[in-house]
Design a protein around this motif. Structure first.
Motif, PDB file in Angstrom:
ATOM      1  N   THR A   1       1.382  16.359  23.232  1.00 51.97           N
ATOM      2  CA  THR A   1       0.699  17.382  22.443  1.00 51.97           C
ATOM      3  C   THR A   1       0.601  16.918  21.009  1.00 51.97           C
ATOM      4  OG1 THR A   1       1.561  19.133  23.885  1.00 51.97           O
ATOM      5  CG2 THR A   1       0.755  19.787  21.705  1.00 51.97           C
ATOM      6  N   SER A   2      -0.607  16.797  20.511  1.00 54.16           N
ATOM      7  CA  SER A   2      -0.780  16.302  19.151  1.00 54.16           C
ATOM      8  C   SER A   2      -0.218  17.296  18.146  1.00 54.16           C
ATOM      9  CB  SER A   2      -2.254  16.010  18.862  1.00 54.16           C
ATOM     10  OG  SER A   2      -3.042  17.165  19.050  1.00 54.16           O
ATOM     11  N   ILE A   3       0.329  16.753  17.073  1.00 58.90           N
ATOM     12  CA  ILE A   3       0.906  17.553  15.998  1.00 58.90           C
ATOM     13  C   ILE A   3       0.065  17.346  14.740  1.00 58.90           C
ATOM     14  CG2 ILE A   3       2.944  17.933  14.544  1.00 58.90           C
ATOM     15  CD1 ILE A   3       3.335  18.777  17.468  1.00 58.90           C
TER      16      ILE A   3
ATOM     17  N   HIS B   1       0.845  -1.189   0.000  1.00 59.85           N
ATOM     18  CA  HIS B   1       0.000   0.000   0.000  1.00 59.85           C
ATOM     19  C   HIS B   1       0.880   1.237   0.000  1.00 59.85           C
ATOM     20  CE1 HIS B   1      -3.746  -2.120   0.660  1.00 59.85           C
ATOM     21  NE2 HIS B   1      -3.247  -2.753   1.698  1.00 59.85           N
ATOM     22  N   GLN B   2       0.454   2.259  -0.730  1.00 62.32           N
ATOM     23  CA  GLN B   2       1.198   3.510  -0.801  1.00 62.32           C
ATOM     24  C   GLN B   2       0.575   4.535   0.147  1.00 62.32           C
ATOM     25  OE1 GLN B   2       4.143   3.696  -2.770  1.00 62.32           O
ATOM     26  NE2 GLN B   2       3.602   1.522  -2.659  1.00 62.32           N
ATOM     27  N   VAL B   3       1.419   5.118   0.986  1.00 61.24           N
ATOM     28  CA  VAL B   3       0.951   6.049   2.008  1.00 61.24           C
ATOM     29  C   VAL B   3       1.877   7.264   2.021  1.00 61.24           C
ATOM     30  CG1 VAL B   3       0.383   6.366   4.439  1.00 61.24           C
ATOM     31  CG2 VAL B   3       0.175   4.094   3.406  1.00 61.24           C
ATOM     32  N   SER B   4       1.304   8.453   2.082  1.00 59.31           N
ATOM     33  CA  SER B   4       2.110   9.668   2.264  1.00 59.31           C
ATOM     34  C   SER B   4       1.557  10.462   3.437  1.00 59.31           C
ATOM     35  CB  SER B   4       2.101  10.525   0.995  1.00 59.31           C
ATOM     36  OG  SER B   4       0.796  10.978   0.694  1.00 59.31           O
ATOM     37  N   ILE B   5       2.463  10.920   4.286  1.00 59.48           N
ATOM     38  CA  ILE B   5       2.089  11.671   5.481  1.00 59.48           C
ATOM     39  C   ILE B   5       2.890  12.972   5.507  1.00 59.48           C
ATOM     40  CG2 ILE B   5       2.039  11.686   8.003  1.00 59.48           C
ATOM     41  CD1 ILE B   5       1.880   8.646   7.939  1.00 59.48           C
ATOM     42  N   LYS B   6       2.186  14.088   5.674  1.00 56.15           N
ATOM     43  CA  LYS B   6       2.835  15.380   5.803  1.00 56.15           C
ATOM     44  C   LYS B   6       2.600  15.907   7.216  1.00 56.15           C
ATOM     45  CE  LYS B   6       2.426  16.645   0.909  1.00 56.15           C
ATOM     46  NZ  LYS B   6       1.910  17.645  -0.073  1.00 56.15           N
ATOM     47  N   VAL B   7       3.681  16.142   7.927  1.00 55.13           N
ATOM     48  CA  VAL B   7       3.626  16.576   9.327  1.00 55.13           C
ATOM     49  C   VAL B   7       4.049  18.030   9.426  1.00 55.13           C
ATOM     50  CG1 VAL B   7       4.534  16.187  11.641  1.00 55.13           C
ATOM     51  CG2 VAL B   7       4.137  14.241  10.122  1.00 55.13           C
ATOM     52  N   ASP B   8       3.242  18.833  10.100  1.00 58.91           N
ATOM     53  CA  ASP B   8       3.573  20.242  10.310  1.00 58.91           C
ATOM     54  C   ASP B   8       3.909  20.466  11.781  1.00 58.91           C
ATOM     55  OD1 ASP B   8       3.907  22.949  10.329  1.00 58.91           O
ATOM     56  OD2 ASP B   8       1.895  23.442   9.588  1.00 58.91           O
ATOM     57  N   ALA B   9       5.175  20.335  12.112  1.00 54.87           N
ATOM     58  CA  ALA B   9       5.612  20.470  13.507  1.00 54.87           C
ATOM     59  C   ALA B   9       5.694  21.912  13.956  1.00 54.87           C
ATOM     60  CB  ALA B   9       6.963  19.779  13.686  1.00 54.87           C
ATOM     61  N   THR B  10       5.385  22.873  13.064  1.00 49.27           N
ATOM     62  CA  THR B  10       5.334  24.269  13.497  1.00 49.27           C
ATOM     63  C   THR B  10       4.016  24.578  14.199  1.00 49.27           C
ATOM     64  OG1 THR B  10       4.339  25.088  11.419  1.00 49.27           O
ATOM     65  CG2 THR B  10       6.757  24.908  11.513  1.00 49.27           C
ATOM     66  N   GLN B  11       3.058  23.645  14.095  1.00 48.66           N
ATOM     67  CA  GLN B  11       1.745  23.833  14.700  1.00 48.66           C
ATOM     68  C   GLN B  11       1.541  22.813  15.813  1.00 48.66           C
ATOM     69  OE1 GLN B  11      -0.235  26.427  13.634  1.00 48.66           O
ATOM     70  NE2 GLN B  11       1.524  26.926  12.308  1.00 48.66           N
TER      71      GLN B  11
ATOM     72  N   LEU C   1       5.850   9.068  16.338  1.00 55.03           N
ATOM     73  CA  LEU C   1       4.982   8.670  15.232  1.00 55.03           C
ATOM     74  C   LEU C   1       4.435   7.276  15.507  1.00 55.03           C
ATOM     75  CD1 LEU C   1       3.953   8.863  12.205  1.00 55.03           C
ATOM     76  CD2 LEU C   1       6.142   7.782  11.586  1.00 55.03           C
ATOM     77  N   ALA C   2       3.116   7.112  15.362  1.00 52.30           N
ATOM     78  CA  ALA C   2       2.491   5.790  15.443  1.00 52.30           C
ATOM     79  C   ALA C   2       1.889   5.454  14.095  1.00 52.30           C
ATOM     80  CB  ALA C   2       1.418   5.766  16.526  1.00 52.30           C
ATOM     81  N   LEU C   3       2.079   4.216  13.660  1.00 51.35           N
ATOM     82  CA  LEU C   3       1.537   3.736  12.394  1.00 51.35           C
ATOM     83  C   LEU C   3       0.869   2.391  12.609  1.00 51.35           C
ATOM     84  CD1 LEU C   3       4.596   4.488  10.069  1.00 51.35           C
ATOM     85  CD2 LEU C   3       2.432   5.759  10.097  1.00 51.35           C
ATOM     86  N   VAL C   4      -0.278   2.186  11.968  1.00 49.20           N
ATOM     87  CA  VAL C   4      -0.989   0.912  12.063  1.00 49.20           C
ATOM     88  C   VAL C   4      -1.349   0.458  10.656  1.00 49.20           C
ATOM     89  CG1 VAL C   4      -2.906  -0.338  13.082  1.00 49.20           C
ATOM     90  CG2 VAL C   4      -1.991   1.678  14.238  1.00 49.20           C
TER      91      VAL C   4
ATOM     92  N   SER D   1      -0.711   8.512  14.088  1.00 55.41           N
ATOM     93  CA  SER D   1      -0.732   9.584  15.080  1.00 55.41           C
ATOM     94  C   SER D   1       0.652  10.225  15.116  1.00 55.41           C
ATOM     95  CB  SER D   1      -1.068   9.060  16.478  1.00 55.41           C
ATOM     96  OG  SER D   1      -2.427   8.743  16.618  1.00 55.41           O
ATOM     97  N   VAL D   2       0.681  11.510  15.371  1.00 55.93           N
ATOM     98  CA  VAL D   2       1.940  12.227  15.563  1.00 55.93           C
ATOM     99  C   VAL D   2       1.772  13.146  16.768  1.00 55.93           C
ATOM    100  CG1 VAL D   2       3.709  13.696  14.528  1.00 55.93           C
ATOM    101  CG2 VAL D   2       2.324  12.210  13.049  1.00 55.93           C
ATOM    102  N   ALA D   3       2.757  13.137  17.666  1.00 61.15           N
ATOM    103  CA  ALA D   3       2.643  13.989  18.856  1.00 61.15           C
ATOM    104  C   ALA D   3       4.020  14.258  19.442  1.00 61.15           C
ATOM    105  CB  ALA D   3       1.739  13.343  19.903  1.00 61.15           C
ATOM    106  N   LYS D   4       4.083  15.350  20.178  1.00 64.05           N
ATOM    107  CA  LYS D   4       5.284  15.695  20.933  1.00 64.05           C
ATOM    108  C   LYS D   4       5.066  15.258  22.367  1.00 64.05           C
ATOM    109  CE  LYS D   4       8.383  19.563  22.002  1.00 64.05           C
ATOM    110  NZ  LYS D   4       8.607  21.032  21.848  1.00 64.05           N
TER     111      LYS D   4
END
Length: 513
Positions: free
Chosen positions: A405-407, A24-34, A440-443, A429-432
């Motif tokens: 803190t969720s990202i 499966h192809q997956v892309s994730i974009k994380v904005d750690a400035t927020q 990073l959590a992946l399922v 899920s992504v969180a600080k």
């Protein structure tokens, strides 16, 4: 689909994973400035009802037992639960709560009445574990208490007097009775539920009628200043949003802190034949994933009612019963709800965690059903033996998200589909964390196909994901008393430019330079 080259995975179970040609192809974009909302630690709460061997034998063996214990509670079970940092325990039910009279569980154990547990197996309830014993348990765990009061067969006076007994610091008769029973200092209560499943076993009520009863009971619940627990109204279940709508509009916001909600995952979506815990088909794996992912829509729809009636966001949405529910295990008392726990249950748990994280602004507490020996348990016991389940290990891996803190992130993923129905192949899920690290959590929900994940980061630099992975060769791989280590986490390490996720797996990793 592109062909997968899983050369950068480094974990001990790699040798047993099936070889797959596509991913499966997956892309994730994380904005750690927020930053998003805090993921309340109470999302990882537990539930211990007087049901089967959940408390008696699972948690409690008594002070005179040959099984090593502290204050009657098994040392091995307590140690294991402390490892996953259990933040909260709900007690005494469930359906049991609305037939529980607290006075029967205090004082001399030899004088406590023996009752019949009419909900769960018709067995004798000795009341050996009552108020003081429950607080021994949560204090041994370093957890907080969620008490569920009896609205179904109780009275406002009984409920009010129980709260006074537990929390009063005065020289009242009730407070002095608590002291005479061995507890000078008042107990600390984090949450207090006014009834349970009022739509069903708690009284078969309409939400309008329950709302009026709630207002009556809550009026008389009083504590010393600053000691009032969060008050929980008994809400709806599955796709029903009426309870959330009525309760959040009929009960003054000053009288309630959150509305509960229950949803169980049944592979066959039918109570008479729910599906088996083991030896299930790939089709039943899919139906389990499709049905557990309904939690996303159910939470979204209920939160929409809260947003309408409570735009300032005071009320929490408390999913205080959730998890898998299968057919009774052959040869066991059906009313004890004992079931095995497999890799499928681990994936279900992680999928739900990711949903709860996504709604962390409203979902501030949940309690999985249940902690030991009942339904989707963390731990199974048999006399002196104990085994940790795959679900236990997911709780252990995800504990880094407690109070994190969720990202914000966006995810594009292929679908895992069958017969015209589908769910995301991968959730995340992504969180600080409170330690300042980015997690990073992946399922991967698909039991046969791996996933290739491309991760784009904004506001933070990272080159590797290092942490743990939980996976197995078989869909129903599980831990038994004879083979207790069939499913357990292994080390995971991957570069971010070629992050691979095996079939039916859960990964929690720190993103590092």
């Amino acid at each position: 689909m592109n062909y997968l080259k899983p050369k950068l995975l480094a974990f001990a179970v790699a040798a047993m994973l099936p070889v797959v040609a596509q991913a499966h192809q997956v892309s994730i974009k994380v904005d750690a400035t927020q930053q998003g909302p805090v993921i309340n630690r109470d999302i990882y709460g537990q539930f211990a009802e007087h049901l089967g061997r959940g408390i008696y034998g699972g948690l409690w063996v008594g002070k005179d037992s040959s099984i090593p214990n502290t204050k009657g509670f098994r040392n091995d079970v307590i140690k294991a639960l402390k490892e996953i940092k259990v933040p909260l325990v709900r007690w005494p039910g469930g359906c049991f709560a609305d037939e529980y009279h607290w006075r029967e569980g205090i004082g001399d154990k030899n004088k406590r009445p023996v009752k019949v547990n009419t909900h769960w197996g018709g067995v004798e309830e000795t009341n050996a574990v009552g108020t003081h014993e429950f607080f021994d348990l949560v204090e041994l765990l370093g957890a907080e208490a969620y008490i569920n009061g009896n609205l179904g067969t109780g009275t406002p006076q009984e409920m009010a007097e129980w709260l006074e007994y537990m929390t009063s610091d005065k020289n009242s008769t009730l407070a002095n009775e608590r002291r005479a029973n061995g507890r000078d200092k008042p107990f600390e209560i984090a949450y207090f539920g006014i009834g349970n499943e009022a739509w069903g076993c708690g009284g078969n009520m309409r939400p309008e009628y329950y709302s009026d009863l709630y207002r009556q009971y809550a009026t008389f619940l009083k504590t010393p200043p600053g000691k009032m627990p969060k008050l929980v109204a008994s809400g709806g279940d599955t796709s029903d949003t009426k309870w959330t709508d009525v309760l959040s509009s009929h009960i003054p916001l000053r009288m309630v802190d959150g509305i509960s909600y229950h949803f169980y995952t049944l592979p066959k979506d039918e109570w008479k034949d729910k599906g088996d815990a083991l030896n299930f088909s790939q089709h039943e794996w899919f139906t389990t994933m499709e049905r557990t992912y309904r939690m996303e829509k159910y939470v979204t729809d209920n939160v929409a009612k809260l947003d309408k009636n409570d735009p300032d966001g005071k009320l929490g949405f408390y999913v205080d019963e959730w998890g898998t529910w299968y057919n009774p295990e052959p040869g066991r008392e059906p009313g004890f709800l004992y079931q095995q726990n497999s890799m499928r249950d681990a994936v279900v748990a992680a999928v739900n965690f990711n949903i709860f994280h996504e709604h962390a602004d409203r979902v501030r507490m949940t309690s999985i059903a249940q902690m030991v020996n009942v339904l989707q348990a963390m731990i199974l016991t048999d006399k002196e033996k104990m085994v940790l389940t795959p679900t236990y290990y997911v709780y252990d891996m995800y504990k880094v998200f407690q109070d994190a803190t969720s990202i914000p992130f966006t995810i594009k993923t292929d679908k895992y589909a069958e017969d015209g129905k589908s769910v995301p192949a991968v959730t995340a899920s992504v969180a600080k964390g409170t330690d300042g690290k980015l997690y990073l959590a992946l399922v991967n929900l698909d039991p046969t196909e791996s996933a290739s994940v491309k991760l784009a980061l904004k506001g933070v630099k990272a080159a590797k994901a290092v942490g743990q992975i939980l996976t197995a060769d078989k869909m129903d791989a599980h831990n038994s008393f004879d083979k207790p280590a069939q499913v357990k986490p292994a080390r995971y390490s991957s570069s971010l430019d070629e992050l691979s996720l095996p079939a039916k797996s859960v990964v929690v990793a720190e993103l590092i330079p």
